[in-house]
Design an enzyme around this catalytic site. Structure first.
Site, short mmCIF file in Angstrom:
data_model
loop_
_atom_site.label_atom_id
_atom_site.label_comp_id
_atom_site.label_asym_id
_atom_site.label_seq_id
_atom_site.Cartn_x
_atom_site.Cartn_y
_atom_site.Cartn_z
N THR A 90 0.83 -1.21 0.00
CA THR A 90 0.00 0.00 0.00
C THR A 90 0.86 1.25 0.00
OG1 THR A 90 -0.15 0.12 2.42
CG2 THR A 90 -1.77 -1.25 1.28
N ASP A 147 20.76 -0.69 8.65
CA ASP A 147 22.15 -0.54 8.19
C ASP A 147 22.56 0.93 8.14
OD1 ASP A 147 20.10 -0.66 6.15
OD2 ASP A 147 21.69 -0.31 4.69
N SER A 454 -44.68 -0.68 31.41
CA SER A 454 -45.66 -0.43 30.35
C SER A 454 -47.00 -1.07 30.67
CB SER A 454 -45.12 -0.96 29.02
OG SER A 454 -43.96 -0.25 28.63
N SER A 521 -35.00 4.78 32.26
CA SER A 521 -34.33 5.95 32.88
C SER A 521 -33.40 5.53 34.02
CB SER A 521 -35.36 6.97 33.36
OG SER A 521 -36.43 6.38 34.06
#
Length: 608
Positions: A90, A147, A454, A521
């Site tokens: 790449t 090197d 609910s 909540s």
């Protein structure tokens, strides 16, 4: 013998192409005619004098050879007796970061080169963050050109330490530092003990032969994005595609997303023949027993693990265009095989590639990485990128130029519900309540999922409605379909969720209604913030107290089971805390009390 896909990345001129060329040369995968051509090219385009310029083996474009840089991704195959390899060379230039991301998207490991003379550079850090974002977890830190620094152990150790400090938050499972010289071949294939007697580790090739190759796609549940519907005649309909994960067998029950239609696999066709089973990576045609409606971009999955569909997500985004990204602007997108319209609705933050700091942003420019909220114009089948790369990755396309301008990785879907619009009226709250013959209140139900909020809220509203009272319920699930459709379940989003609902409840109370809010909540601070929106006596906190074990027993949706398996993140009571109210106005214990009795208790309080 397995195959490892890896990339070489890093800053410009760190020696990536030279390293790959040296690997090909040392593993005896260069034919004699190729070697002769390399000698001729080295004299014409080379940068190494009379020596072979191994970079020319992979830098094939004329512009690459003239400039001595990598522009496009080059893929090469080589093998040893222990393993096969596909390597993506790449580019290191910042201008071509998009090409680097393309190569990294299919990688299982990364060789990150660093010039020993220069150390860790900005592009080194950018590539590292992209590698991490794309899910690569094993990195070889190849400190090249040793090197040119006299094979100094001090230089190597300083680079190793500096990089590890930088990469602490990137989530790599392993970082292996290897000193080498790609040009001269030291420590590339065989361990080097002459020039660097202080180094006792493996060579780069030895690391490549032993690094784990991730094969999660094989062990995951079955998924196959439909690429083409094969309909040659009235008697045949097959769904063609490449199996993204898992395996499929003849007779398996499957479900199609986003429609949710179920069927059974009647036949699996590979090439010109039929088979009883096919696995991840194979291109197949599936024939189903039923005449179902499925088209390009739909996903066929195992019925036991169907693929979800949604249109709102939080995602990581790499912007790859010189034209800035503007939130709200319409773009096109491709996610697996499905095309859709997309817009970036909100930039949560963009990433400082040097420090990892989260910075505020109103737009994104070339090569910037950000966490964003996105909106598709239709539901798309998906999985989080961390779970399934094929179903979790998408690209953003400019509609005018067809240029790919962004690459994204889905984190999670945002939950949503019905959005309600309100018109302010020039009448007082007392007047609105008086005409309804009631006192406006907000009853705030809080408790774990499955506690009965609910259920009790619905029964209470029914009782109040029978008494001629004017009411409205704000339910947690319903509100997330519209008003809070852009919010997920992280701590920050839950806070914003409650803030918005509190403001809406305040408007409803101002309209003279008895408002029933049924939300988990979970945090006391946010419930206290909601309370502060109302006048004294208007806010009644109702704690629906149910033990976690009982909530799990009642769980008909299977949410707790998903959370226990790690499939549902930030679920209250499992991997996210719930802070019980300290002094609620009403405390309901539902294990020993029927919902109707709870409603009687609340109703008596309201009457008094």
């Amino acid at each position: 013998m397995d195959t490892l896909r890896f990339i070489t990345c890093g800053s410009v001129d760190d020696g990536k192409s030279t390293l790959i060329g040296r690997l090909l040369y040392e593993t005896k995968l260069i034919f004699e005619d190729q070697l002769e051509a390399l000698r001729a090219d080295s004299k014409k385009f080379g940068t190494q004098g009379e020596q072979l310029d191994f970079a020319l083996l992979v830098d094939g474009l004329q512009a690459e050879r003239e400039q001595g840089i990598t522009i496009d991704v080059a893929y090469r195959f080589f093998a040893t007796p222990k393993r096969r390899f596909i390597v993506a060379d790449t580019p290191g230039h910042e201008q071509y970061t998009r090409n680097m991301a393309t190569g990294a998207s299919t990688g299982q490991a990364a060789v990150l080169l660093i010039d020993a003379r220069k150390g860790v550079l900005v592009q080194t850090k950018r590539h590292s963050r992209i590698v991490s974002m794309l899910g690569i977890r094993h990195v070889a830190l190849a400190v090249n050109k040793m090197d040119l620094v006299g094979w100094s152990q001090l230089v190597f150790d300083e680079i190793d330490l500096a990089y590890r400090r930088f990469a602490e938050d990137l989530g790599f499972e392993s970082i292996t530092a290897i000193p080498l010289s790609a040009l001269e071949g030291h420590n590339v294939v065989d361990p080097e003990n002459t020039a660097m007697p202080w180094y006792q580790g493996s060579s780069l090739l030895q690391w490549l032969e032993t690094v784990p190759s991730e094969a999660r796609e094989v062990t995951q549940s079955f998924t196959m994005p439909v690429q083409w519907v094969n309909r040659p005649n009235l008697d045949f309909r097959g769904f063609c595609g490449r199996i993204g994960s898992g395996s499929v067998r003849r007779g398996d029950n499957v479900r199609i997303s986003p429609s949710g239609v179920a069927s059974r696999v009647k036949e699996i066709i590979v090439g010109r023949g039929s088979t009883a089973e096919a696995n991840a990576g194979q291109s197949v045609t599936l024939v189903l027993e039923d005449e179902v409606d499925a088209s390009r971009g739909d996903v066929i999955a195992g019925a036991a693990h169907p693929v979800e569909a949604a249109d709102q997500f939080e995602a990581d985004l790499l912007w790859m265009s010189e034209h800035a990204m503007l939130p709200g602007r319409p773009y096109a997108a491709l996610i697996h095989n499905k095309s859709a319209g997309i817009s970036i609705t909100h930039i949560k933050h963009h990433l400082d590639v040097n420090t990892g700091a989260h910075l505020a942003a109103k737009t994104l420019t070339l090569n910037e990485i950000a966490t964003v909220n996105i909106s598709f114009d239709r539901p798309v089948p998906f999985a989080s990128y961390a779970e399934n790369k094929r179903l979790g990755a998408f690209i953003v396309i400019d509609k005018l130029t067809n240029e790919t301008v962004g690459a994204g990785m889905i984190r999670f879907a945002l939950r949503r519900a019905v959005n309600v619009h309100w018109q302010a009226l020039e009448v007082t709250k007392v007047a609105r309540a008086d005409i309804k013959h009631q006192q406006a209140r907000c009853l705030w139900f809080t408790g774990l999922s499955g506690s009965g909020k609910s259920t009790i809220a619905n029964l209470l509203e029914k009782r109040l409605h029978a008494e001629g009272k004017h009411t409205y319920i704000l339910d947690g699930d319903n509100v997330r379909h519209g008003l809070n459709r852009d919010l997920g379940f992280t701590e920050e989003d839950r806070v914003e969720n409650i803030r918005r609902v509190g403001e809406v409840a305040k408007l409803l109370v101002d309209a003279g209604l008895i408002v029933i809010v049924a939300f988990i909540s979970p945090y006391r601070a946010e419930r206290q913030l909601a309370r502060g929106l109302f006048e004294p006596g208007e806010f009644i906190e109702v704690y629906v107290d149910t033990p976690l074990e009982e909530c799990e027993r009642r769980d008909v949706k299977g949410l707790y089971a998903k959370a226990r398996r790690g499939e549902l993140k930030n679920f209250t009571g499992i991997d996210s805390d719930y802070e019980a109210p300290l002094a609620p106005e009403i405390h309901l214990q539902t294990v020993a009390t029927k919902p109707e009795t709870c409603v009687d208790h609340i109703f008596r309080l309201l009457r008094s």
